[in-house]
Design a protein around this motif. Structure first.
Motif, PDB file in Angstrom:
ATOM      1  N   LEU A   1       0.832  -1.197   0.000  1.00 58.65           N
ATOM      2  CA  LEU A   1       0.000   0.000   0.000  1.00 58.65           C
ATOM      3  C   LEU A   1       0.875   1.259   0.000  1.00 58.65           C
ATOM      4  CD1 LEU A   1      -2.888   1.046   0.073  1.00 58.65           C
ATOM      5  CD2 LEU A   1      -2.851   0.826   2.562  1.00 58.65           C
TER       6      LEU A   1
ATOM      7  N   LEU B   1       0.885   4.137  -2.901  1.00 62.43           N
ATOM      8  CA  LEU B   1       0.622   5.549  -2.570  1.00 62.43           C
ATOM      9  C   LEU B   1       1.778   6.433  -3.016  1.00 62.43           C
ATOM     10  CD1 LEU B   1      -0.957   5.240   1.003  1.00 62.43           C
ATOM     11  CD2 LEU B   1      -2.121   6.023  -1.060  1.00 62.43           C
TER      12      LEU B   1
ATOM     13  N   ARG C   1       1.614   6.991  -6.673  1.00 61.17           N
ATOM     14  CA  ARG C   1       0.533   7.917  -7.041  1.00 61.17           C
ATOM     15  C   ARG C   1       0.878   9.370  -6.689  1.00 61.17           C
ATOM     16  NH1 ARG C   1      -4.848   5.538  -6.981  1.00 61.17           N
ATOM     17  NH2 ARG C   1      -4.635   3.564  -8.061  1.00 61.17           N
ATOM     18  N   PHE C   2       1.454   9.553  -5.517  1.00 61.71           N
ATOM     19  CA  PHE C   2       1.833  10.923  -5.130  1.00 61.71           C
ATOM     20  C   PHE C   2       2.776  11.515  -6.170  1.00 61.71           C
ATOM     21  CE2 PHE C   2       0.602  10.429  -0.506  1.00 61.71           C
ATOM     22  CZ  PHE C   2      -0.183  11.576  -0.453  1.00 61.71           C
TER      23      PHE C   2
ATOM     24  N   GLN D   1       1.003  12.418  -9.310  1.00 61.76           N
ATOM     25  CA  GLN D   1       0.150  13.603  -9.164  1.00 61.76           C
ATOM     26  C   GLN D   1       0.954  14.883  -8.955  1.00 61.76           C
ATOM     27  OE1 GLN D   1      -2.721  12.876  -6.068  1.00 61.76           O
ATOM     28  NE2 GLN D   1      -3.742  11.247  -7.197  1.00 61.76           N
ATOM     29  N   GLY D   2       2.263  14.755  -8.980  1.00 61.00           N
ATOM     30  CA  GLY D   2       3.104  15.946  -8.888  1.00 61.00           C
ATOM     31  C   GLY D   2       3.292  16.477  -7.482  1.00 61.00           C
ATOM     32  N   TYR D   3       3.063  15.645  -6.478  1.00 59.70           N
ATOM     33  CA  TYR D   3       3.278  16.084  -5.099  1.00 59.70           C
ATOM     34  C   TYR D   3       4.767  16.090  -4.778  1.00 59.70           C
ATOM     35  CZ  TYR D   3      -1.479  16.365  -3.406  1.00 59.70           C
ATOM     36  OH  TYR D   3      -2.761  16.761  -3.181  1.00 59.70           O
ATOM     37  N   GLN D   4       5.188  17.130  -4.082  1.00 64.29           N
ATOM     38  CA  GLN D   4       6.566  17.184  -3.614  1.00 64.29           C
ATOM     39  C   GLN D   4       6.788  16.107  -2.568  1.00 64.29           C
ATOM     40  OE1 GLN D   4       8.197  20.729  -2.152  1.00 64.29           O
ATOM     41  NE2 GLN D   4       8.378  21.602  -4.192  1.00 64.29           N
TER      42      GLN D   4
ATOM     43  N   ALA E   1       7.246  16.602   1.747  1.00 61.11           N
ATOM     44  CA  ALA E   1       6.766  17.926   2.166  1.00 61.11           C
ATOM     45  C   ALA E   1       5.658  17.811   3.203  1.00 61.11           C
ATOM     46  CB  ALA E   1       6.266  18.711   0.954  1.00 61.11           C
ATOM     47  N   SER E   2       4.927  16.719   3.175  1.00 62.14           N
ATOM     48  CA  SER E   2       3.796  16.568   4.097  1.00 62.14           C
ATOM     49  C   SER E   2       3.788  15.129   4.598  1.00 62.14           C
ATOM     50  CB  SER E   2       2.503  16.943   3.372  1.00 62.14           C
ATOM     51  OG  SER E   2       1.394  16.836   4.242  1.00 62.14           O
ATOM     52  N   ARG E   3       2.602  14.572   4.802  1.00 66.01           N
ATOM     53  CA  ARG E   3       2.513  13.213   5.341  1.00 66.01           C
ATOM     54  C   ARG E   3       3.120  12.216   4.354  1.00 66.01           C
ATOM     55  NH1 ARG E   3      -3.013  11.393   6.451  1.00 66.01           N
ATOM     56  NH2 ARG E   3      -2.139  10.205   8.174  1.00 66.01           N
TER      57      ARG E   3
ATOM     58  N   GLU F   1       3.095   6.651   6.523  1.00 64.40           N
ATOM     59  CA  GLU F   1       2.231   7.107   7.618  1.00 64.40           C
ATOM     60  C   GLU F   1       0.761   6.920   7.247  1.00 64.40           C
ATOM     61  OE1 GLU F   1       2.814  11.299   8.489  1.00 64.40           O
ATOM     62  OE2 GLU F   1       0.942  11.364   9.621  1.00 64.40           O
ATOM     63  N   ILE F   2       0.430   7.267   6.006  1.00 63.99           N
ATOM     64  CA  ILE F   2      -0.963   7.164   5.561  1.00 63.99           C
ATOM     65  C   ILE F   2      -1.394   5.703   5.520  1.00 63.99           C
ATOM     66  CG2 ILE F   2      -2.502   7.570   3.596  1.00 63.99           C
ATOM     67  CD1 ILE F   2      -0.654  10.047   2.979  1.00 63.99           C
TER      68      ILE F   2
ATOM     69  N   ARG G   1      -1.770   4.331   9.117  1.00 56.40           N
ATOM     70  CA  ARG G   1      -2.981   4.789   9.809  1.00 56.40           C
ATOM     71  C   ARG G   1      -4.245   4.237   9.173  1.00 56.40           C
ATOM     72  NH1 ARG G   1      -6.733   8.761   9.872  1.00 56.40           N
ATOM     73  NH2 ARG G   1      -7.699   8.952  11.929  1.00 56.40           N
ATOM     74  N   PHE G   2      -4.212   4.091   7.847  1.00 58.90           N
ATOM     75  CA  PHE G   2      -5.381   3.517   7.170  1.00 58.90           C
ATOM     76  C   PHE G   2      -5.658   2.106   7.684  1.00 58.90           C
ATOM     77  CE2 PHE G   2      -7.286   0.905   3.891  1.00 58.90           C
ATOM     78  CZ  PHE G   2      -8.431   1.625   3.609  1.00 58.90           C
TER      79      PHE G   2
END
Lengths: 366, 246
Positions: A197, A201, A204-205, A208-211, A214-216, A220-221, A224-225
């Protein structure tokens, strides 16, 4: 009567602190909620400054800058907070003990000092309300609630409305079924395979062009899921909810505290002897000073802010209910302010009234 | 001059067109003074009303300050930009156009976050995990603070964003956003999802009376008559928006 001799006798050093401080430490520790109550302005180079909304954080920052191991500090002056009613300028004095590891002794000493301090401001009949976040977290652990639920209760502790909402959620668990995932994610999650998983993820991040970072993080996701999904499938026994409810309404005087909590533990089959003994040590110094003072322990009394860790207390005017002082142990605050290790800390603040009527309780310091 | 009221209406775009259409349908035909620059206007056959053309955010501010009597603006702007708006704003008539929701949205790949309670969990552990508080990008400071407070969430920071808020999470400027959306397509294009209970305000264009404006009995009658006429027209013809929209 002046408080200065009292605080000096207790080993405190008087700190003269500036009125203007960098706003960020207040916002980072107390959260955005305090922004509405703070007066924020800009410094000459655009930095965000605040009129101090309290003394505790400036004292902690002073301690960290000083580089000393342990310190006892007191202060007096005006703090600035927006209120719905009344003046935004109030005078306060207070005492903080930072870096002393003898927690029980320090707490006991602070309780007695706060009571004496309030008495010297002229309050005759007072009511001291005591709570213990440590006891509550010990109960949550003894009930073997899932970690996520323990954290939720800990965060809500002291906020009756939120605690009630959480208990309702436990009593009606069907309220929040986890959402369905799209097939590819579901396949990865279905085997409870955290790595698969996480990898999906992450992919996919990136797509989608996510840095990255920079964040979670994907780990971690995913973790927690899966935890939430497991949590949804775990039923929490109604008896545990009943224990929680019974605990939160528990009240006792210091004299009957041990007996009441012992009885509670036996009745519900939870062992709280150790945290109760710790709490009792903190109350030792109080009983001898009982004239004009009503002391009550309330198991449900706490503070939702996450840097408070143990004993919390407040003193009110027994006749009017006006809050005269508040304090507690905040062992996590200094780390939040940048300390590289946990530093024990506790203290209290005494309200000296609206600033325009304030005559200088320390005896003409400010 | 105290017998005239100032009616502020949006100075451009669909909001202006819809407003003028609604007013005309209710018998108040707006005409501009001074040609193309047209910052002032009048209502044909109604000398008691002066028109001021302003931006929607200026209109909510002026209503709050009482410098215009009546105005057309978004409910989101009233609640966000007018301090203690309940005390300063009187009658509010929703006009049935300019619908948009102020929402809280998170990256769609936050598969573990669907509700405000989930967000509370995440916000609480954020400092320990990431060395900073959760960041929310928005231009709606007040709406955000009030909404999060109502959900018991205090541990976050607001990052002010005055444009392209929806790009903040991907760009690493913020973790989540509070923004206005009408169709949700911009959010979707930026891979964001609205939390299940994350609608902060359902907004639309409203005809709004200021409490703070210098009212006299006569001017109040003029304003009430105007708002009543628009309300009646809306009751008679609620579907007018569909006919006029494109």
């Amino acid at each position: 009567m002046s408080l200065r001799p009292l605080f000096e006798e207790a080993g405190g050093h008087l700190l003269e602190l500036p009125v203007l401080h960098a706003a960020d430490p207040f916002l980072e520790t107390a959260g955005e909620d305090i922004r509405r109550r703070m007066f924020v302005t800009e410094g000459p180079s655009g930095e965000r400054l605040a009129l101090r909304p309290d003394f505790t954080i400036p004292v902690c920052l002073h301690h960290l800058r000083s580089g000393t191991e342990a310190g006892r500090y007191f202060y007096e002056g005006v703090v600035f907070r927006r209120h719905d009613r009344g003046s935004a300028e109030r005078a306060e004095t207070g005492f903080e003990v930072i870096g002393e590891a003898e927690r029980a002794n320090v707490d006991a000493e602070l309780l007695a000092l706060a009571v004496e301090g309030v008495r010297r401001t002229g309050l005759g009949e007072m009511r001291l309300r005591i709570g213990d976040i440590g006891l509550f977290t010990a109960l949550l652990a003894a009930l073997e609630l899932p970690l996520a639920w323990r954290q939720r209760f800990r965060r809500a502790f002291g906020d009756d409305r939120r605690i009630e909402a959480l208990i309702t959620r436990l009593e009606e668990p069907s309220a929040s079924a986890p959402a369905d995932l799209e097939p590819e994610l579901e396949r990865a999650a279905d085997h409870e395979n955290r790595d698969a998983l996480t990898a999906l993820l992450a992919e996919r991040f990136e797509a989608q062009g996510y840095q990255a970072y920079a964040s979670r993080a994907p780990e971690e996701i995913a973790a927690r899921f899966l935890e939430q999904r497991a949590l949804y499938e775990t039923e929490i026994a109604p008896e545990k909810v009943a224990v929680l409810k019974a605990f939160l309404t528990l009240q006792a005087s210091p004299q009957e505290l041990a007996e009441r909590l012992d009885e509670f533990g036996r009745r519900f089959g939870v062992d709280l002897q150790e945290p109760v003994a710790r709490l009792e040590r903190r109350l030792q110094k109080l009983e001898r000073r009982a004239s004009g003072l009503e002391v009550v322990f309330e198991a449900g009394f706490g503070r939702p802010l996450d840097y408070y860790t143990g004993l919390v207390f407040e003193i009110r005017d027994a006749a009017t209910g006006r809050s005269a002082a508040g304090g507690g142990r905040y062992d996590r605050l200094l780390e939040m302010l940048g300390a590289d290790r946990p530093i024990p800390a506790a203290g209290f603040t005494i309200d000296l009234g609206e600033a325009r009527t304030f005559a200088g309780a320390l005896g003409g310091v400010s | 001059m105290s017998e005239t009221i100032t009616l502020a209406i949006p100075s451009k775009g669909r909001l202006m067109e819809e407003t003028e259409r609604r007013l005309a349908a209710a018998g108040y035909k707006v005409a501009r003074i001074g040609g193309a620059r047209r910052y002032r206007g009048e209502v044909e056959g109604c000398p008691e009303i002066e028109i001021a053309f302003l931006s929607a955010s200026e209109i909510s501010r002026e209503l709050g300050l009482g410098r215009v009597h009546v105005g057309v603006t978004g409910l989101d702007l009233i609640q966000e930009t007018v301090p203690a708006w309940q005390e300063k704003i009187g009658r509010i008539l929703p006009l049935g156009f300019g619908h948009a929701d102020v929402v809280i949205a998170v990256p769609e790949l936050w598969i573990d976050v669907a509700t405000m309670e989930d967000l509370d969990d995440v916000a609480a552990g954020f400092l320990q995990r990431h060395g900073r508080r959760l960041r929310i990008a928005t231009k709606y400071w007040n709406l955000t603070q009030r909404f999060l407070e109502s959900h018991g969430i205090a541990l976050y920071r607001i990052v002010e964003s005055l444009g392209a808020t929806e790009g903040a999470p991907a760009g690493g400027m913020a973790d989540v956003i509070v923004d206005i959306t009408s169709t949700g397509s911009t959010l979707k294009a930026n891979h964001l999802k609205i939390l299940d209970d994350g609608v902060i305000l359902r907004s639309e264009a409203c005809l709004v009376m200021s409490r703070r404006a210098p009212w006299s009995d006569a001017t109040r009658r003029v304003a009430e008559t105007l708002v009543d006429a628009v309300a009646q027209e809306l009751n008679r013809n609620p579907a007018a928006e569909a006919a006029g929209s494109r």
